[in-house]
Scaffold this motif. Sequence first.
Motif, PDB file in Angstrom:
ATOM      1  N   LEU A  48       8.633  -2.527   3.436  1.00 48.06           N
ATOM      2  CA  LEU A  48       7.919  -2.161   4.672  1.00 48.06           C
ATOM      3  C   LEU A  48       8.529  -0.976   5.385  1.00 48.06           C
ATOM      4  CD1 LEU A  48       7.470  -5.437   6.736  1.00 48.06           C
ATOM      5  CD2 LEU A  48       5.654  -4.082   5.691  1.00 48.06           C
ATOM      6  N   TYR A  53      18.212   4.120  11.928  1.00 49.45           N
ATOM      7  CA  TYR A  53      17.644   3.574  10.676  1.00 49.45           C
ATOM      8  C   TYR A  53      18.699   2.762   9.915  1.00 49.45           C
ATOM      9  CZ  TYR A  53      15.582   3.881   5.923  1.00 49.45           C
ATOM     10  OH  TYR A  53      15.085   3.624   4.667  1.00 49.45           O
ATOM     11  N   VAL A  84       3.217  -5.408  11.217  1.00 49.37           N
ATOM     12  CA  VAL A  84       4.457  -6.107  11.610  1.00 49.37           C
ATOM     13  C   VAL A  84       4.602  -6.179  13.135  1.00 49.37           C
ATOM     14  CG1 VAL A  84       5.998  -4.084  11.557  1.00 49.37           C
ATOM     15  CG2 VAL A  84       6.914  -6.310  11.004  1.00 49.37           C
ATOM     16  N   ILE A 116      -3.005   0.061   7.082  1.00 52.11           N
ATOM     17  CA  ILE A 116      -4.177   0.911   7.361  1.00 52.11           C
ATOM     18  C   ILE A 116      -5.347   0.490   6.463  1.00 52.11           C
ATOM     19  CG2 ILE A 116      -5.041   3.295   7.308  1.00 52.11           C
ATOM     20  CD1 ILE A 116      -2.041   4.136   7.704  1.00 52.11           C
ATOM     21  N   PHE A 156       4.285   3.824  -1.019  1.00 52.72           N
ATOM     22  CA  PHE A 156       4.757   4.501  -2.233  1.00 52.72           C
ATOM     23  C   PHE A 156       5.455   3.512  -3.179  1.00 52.72           C
ATOM     24  CE2 PHE A 156       8.651   6.966  -3.743  1.00 52.72           C
ATOM     25  CZ  PHE A 156       8.063   7.354  -4.942  1.00 52.72           C
ATOM     26  N   LEU A 157       6.512   2.856  -2.712  1.00 54.84           N
ATOM     27  CA  LEU A 157       7.264   1.961  -3.604  1.00 54.84           C
ATOM     28  C   LEU A 157       6.569   0.605  -3.758  1.00 54.84           C
ATOM     29  CD1 LEU A 157      10.913   2.836  -2.553  1.00 54.84           C
ATOM     30  CD2 LEU A 157       9.709   3.473  -4.648  1.00 54.84           C
ATOM     31  N   SER A 207       0.838  -1.217   0.000  1.00 52.48           N
ATOM     32  CA  SER A 207       0.000   0.000   0.000  1.00 52.48           C
ATOM     33  C   SER A 207       0.864   1.254   0.000  1.00 52.48           C
ATOM     34  CB  SER A 207      -0.887   0.009   1.244  1.00 52.48           C
ATOM     35  OG  SER A 207      -0.090  -0.156   2.406  1.00 52.48           O
TER      36      SER A 207
HETATM   37  N1  LIG Z   1      11.141   6.359  -0.347  1.00 51.67           N
HETATM   38  C1  LIG Z   1      12.461   6.507  -0.238  1.00 51.67           C
HETATM   39  O1  LIG Z   1      13.027   7.589  -0.532  1.00 51.67           O
HETATM   40  C2  LIG Z   1      13.305   5.347   0.212  1.00 51.67           C
HETATM   41  C3  LIG Z   1      14.705   5.461   0.170  1.00 51.67           C
HETATM   42  C4  LIG Z   1      15.488   4.393   0.596  1.00 51.67           C
HETATM   43  C5  LIG Z   1      14.891   3.217   1.048  1.00 51.67           C
HETATM   44  N2  LIG Z   1      13.533   3.130   1.105  1.00 51.67           N
HETATM   45  C6  LIG Z   1      12.932   1.887   1.638  1.00 51.67           C
HETATM   46  O2  LIG Z   1      11.899   1.434   0.780  1.00 51.67           O
HETATM   47  C7  LIG Z   1      10.860   0.807   1.556  1.00 51.67           C
HETATM   48  C8  LIG Z   1       9.526   1.417   1.152  1.00 51.67           C
HETATM   49  O3  LIG Z   1       9.559   2.826   1.389  1.00 51.67           O
HETATM   50  P1  LIG Z   1       8.343   3.786   0.972  1.00 51.67           P
HETATM   51  O4  LIG Z   1       8.915   5.137   0.825  1.00 51.67           O
HETATM   52  O5  LIG Z   1       7.568   3.163  -0.136  1.00 51.67           O
HETATM   53  O6  LIG Z   1       7.478   3.752   2.339  1.00 51.67           O
HETATM   54  P2  LIG Z   1       5.931   4.090   2.592  1.00 51.67           P
HETATM   55  O7  LIG Z   1       5.330   4.804   1.438  1.00 51.67           O
HETATM   56  O8  LIG Z   1       5.854   4.713   3.945  1.00 51.67           O
HETATM   57  O9  LIG Z   1       5.258   2.633   2.664  1.00 51.67           O
HETATM   58  C9  LIG Z   1       5.516   1.780   3.745  1.00 51.67           C
HETATM   59  C10 LIG Z   1       4.672   0.538   3.660  1.00 51.67           C
HETATM   60  O10 LIG Z   1       4.835  -0.174   4.896  1.00 51.67           O
HETATM   61  C11 LIG Z   1       3.566  -0.333   5.510  1.00 51.67           C
HETATM   62  N3  LIG Z   1       3.697  -0.238   6.969  1.00 51.67           N
HETATM   63  C12 LIG Z   1       3.995   0.853   7.713  1.00 51.67           C
HETATM   64  N4  LIG Z   1       3.998   0.531   9.021  1.00 51.67           N
HETATM   65  C13 LIG Z   1       3.692  -0.787   9.095  1.00 51.67           C
HETATM   66  C14 LIG Z   1       3.516  -1.709  10.157  1.00 51.67           C
HETATM   67  N5  LIG Z   1       3.647  -1.349  11.449  1.00 51.67           N
HETATM   68  N6  LIG Z   1       3.177  -2.979   9.861  1.00 51.67           N
HETATM   69  C15 LIG Z   1       3.031  -3.379   8.569  1.00 51.67           C
HETATM   70  N7  LIG Z   1       3.155  -2.555   7.514  1.00 51.67           N
HETATM   71  C16 LIG Z   1       3.491  -1.283   7.783  1.00 51.67           C
HETATM   72  C17 LIG Z   1       2.682   0.763   4.964  1.00 51.67           C
HETATM   73  O11 LIG Z   1       1.313   0.404   5.103  1.00 51.67           O
HETATM   74  P3  LIG Z   1       0.175   1.566   5.305  1.00 51.67           P
HETATM   75  O12 LIG Z   1       0.333   2.466   4.103  1.00 51.67           O
HETATM   76  O13 LIG Z   1      -1.097   0.829   5.309  1.00 51.67           O
HETATM   77  O14 LIG Z   1       0.542   2.237   6.576  1.00 51.67           O
HETATM   78  C18 LIG Z   1       3.160   0.808   3.523  1.00 51.67           C
HETATM   79  O15 LIG Z   1       2.574  -0.235   2.791  1.00 51.67           O
HETATM   80  C19 LIG Z   1      11.212   1.018   3.025  1.00 51.67           C
HETATM   81  O16 LIG Z   1      11.776  -0.169   3.520  1.00 51.67           O
HETATM   82  C20 LIG Z   1      12.270   2.116   2.989  1.00 51.67           C
HETATM   83  O17 LIG Z   1      13.207   1.991   4.042  1.00 51.67           O
HETATM   84  C21 LIG Z   1      12.725   4.151   0.682  1.00 51.67           C
END
Ligand SMILES: NC(=O)c1ccc[n+]([C@@H]2O[C@H](COP(=O)([O-])OP(=O)(O)OC[C@H]3O[C@@H](n4cnc5c(N)ncnc54)[C@H](OP(=O)(O)O)[C@@H]3O)[C@@H](O)[C@H]2O)c1
Length: 276
Positions: free
Chosen positions: A76, A130, A55, A39, A18-19, A16
């Motif tokens: 996640l 982190y 989680v 959510i 962004f990525l 759900s």
């Molecule tokens: N975006 C960046 O710039 C970036 C850069 C480097 C690495 N990353 C890594 O890429 C991954 C994805 O990042 P993103 O930016 O796509 O993050 P995001 O948009 O915040 O999405 C996070 C996902 O994890 C879920 N989540 C959050 N809390 C949770 C919990 N307690 N239990 C189960 N699921 C949970 C969210 O579900 P809900 O939406 O339902 O809360 C959502 O599906 C992460 O591991 C991050 O460290 C991202």
Amino acid sequence: MKKEKSKHTILILGASGFLGNALYKELCPYFRTFGTYRIPKREFEKNQHFFQYNVEEDDVYEILQAVKPTIIISALRGDFSAQVIAHAHIVEYIKTYKSKLIFLSSANVFDAYSKYPSYENDKTLSNSIYGHFKIKIENALLRLPKKHVAIIRLPMVFGAQSPRTQEIKYFFKEKEPIEVFPNLIMNVSTDSKITQQIHYIINRNKSGIFHLGSNDLVHHDDFIKDIITALQIKTPLLKQVFTTNDDRYLAVLPKENLLPKHLQFTSKDVLSELEV
Ligand SMILES: NC(=O)c1ccc[n+]([C@@H]2O[C@H](COP(=O)([O-])OP(=O)(O)OC[C@H]3O[C@@H](n4cnc5c(N)ncnc54)[C@H](OP(=O)(O)O)[C@@H]3O)[C@@H](O)[C@H]2O)c1
């Protein structure tokens, strides 16, 4: 296309987000693709390929048993200790079922090294909670046979729908300052490039450590200013934040595990996706 569809069952943890959601949309026409959300949202509740998963409360093994994925993508966020435990369970599943994990990691695994950009085989070291947490999971995964793991280290990810781009628009609208880090030298990426790159990694059954960022480096403040221009925002309020006196690198460049030319890109390509 049919042949490819029967090849893998994919489970995206965090589908759900962004990525995770960008990956779900990219992969679901080609593979049996499942995902998790935390959510409750109508869009996901009515999709039989989505499971609610927290989680901190739920056992990932139950979803793994129900879906029996041949590939798990971990996209996640959430409590770090709970994520470490969940990934330990995923490792057990991978050992038993000989499946594969694609883990989204971060340039922050190198955030204690500020003097140079980092390459795939460099030793990881972090000063941040982190970064430490990502290293802990990476190290557990690196103990598995190589063919079962792809560690994807990402720099800051932009893109029209990215939280980072949305935040810039929001701060401008609310007349709040947009923070820039003039000493920070980084590379960047975008959701559309990452989804294509990961699709390729799946199709070609690639494994190991991948640094999926732009080939060039940018100063954070210059890049954010370019984004602001691309978004046609006039007269933004900027707040310069200096964390050190010297330039500091947070960049993950590829050297050993290169993807083909058509999947490589520059920071200009990231910007051109934002132009309105
Ligand atoms: N975006 C960046 O710039 C970036 C850069 C480097 C690495 N990353 C890594 O890429 C991954 C994805 O990042 P993103 O930016 O796509 O993050 P995001 O948009 O915040 O999405 C996070 C996902 O994890 C879920 N989540 C959050 N809390 C949770 C919990 N307690 N239990 C189960 N699921 C949970 C969210 O579900 P809900 O939406 O339902 O809360 C959502 O599906 C992460 O591991 C991050 O460290 C991202």
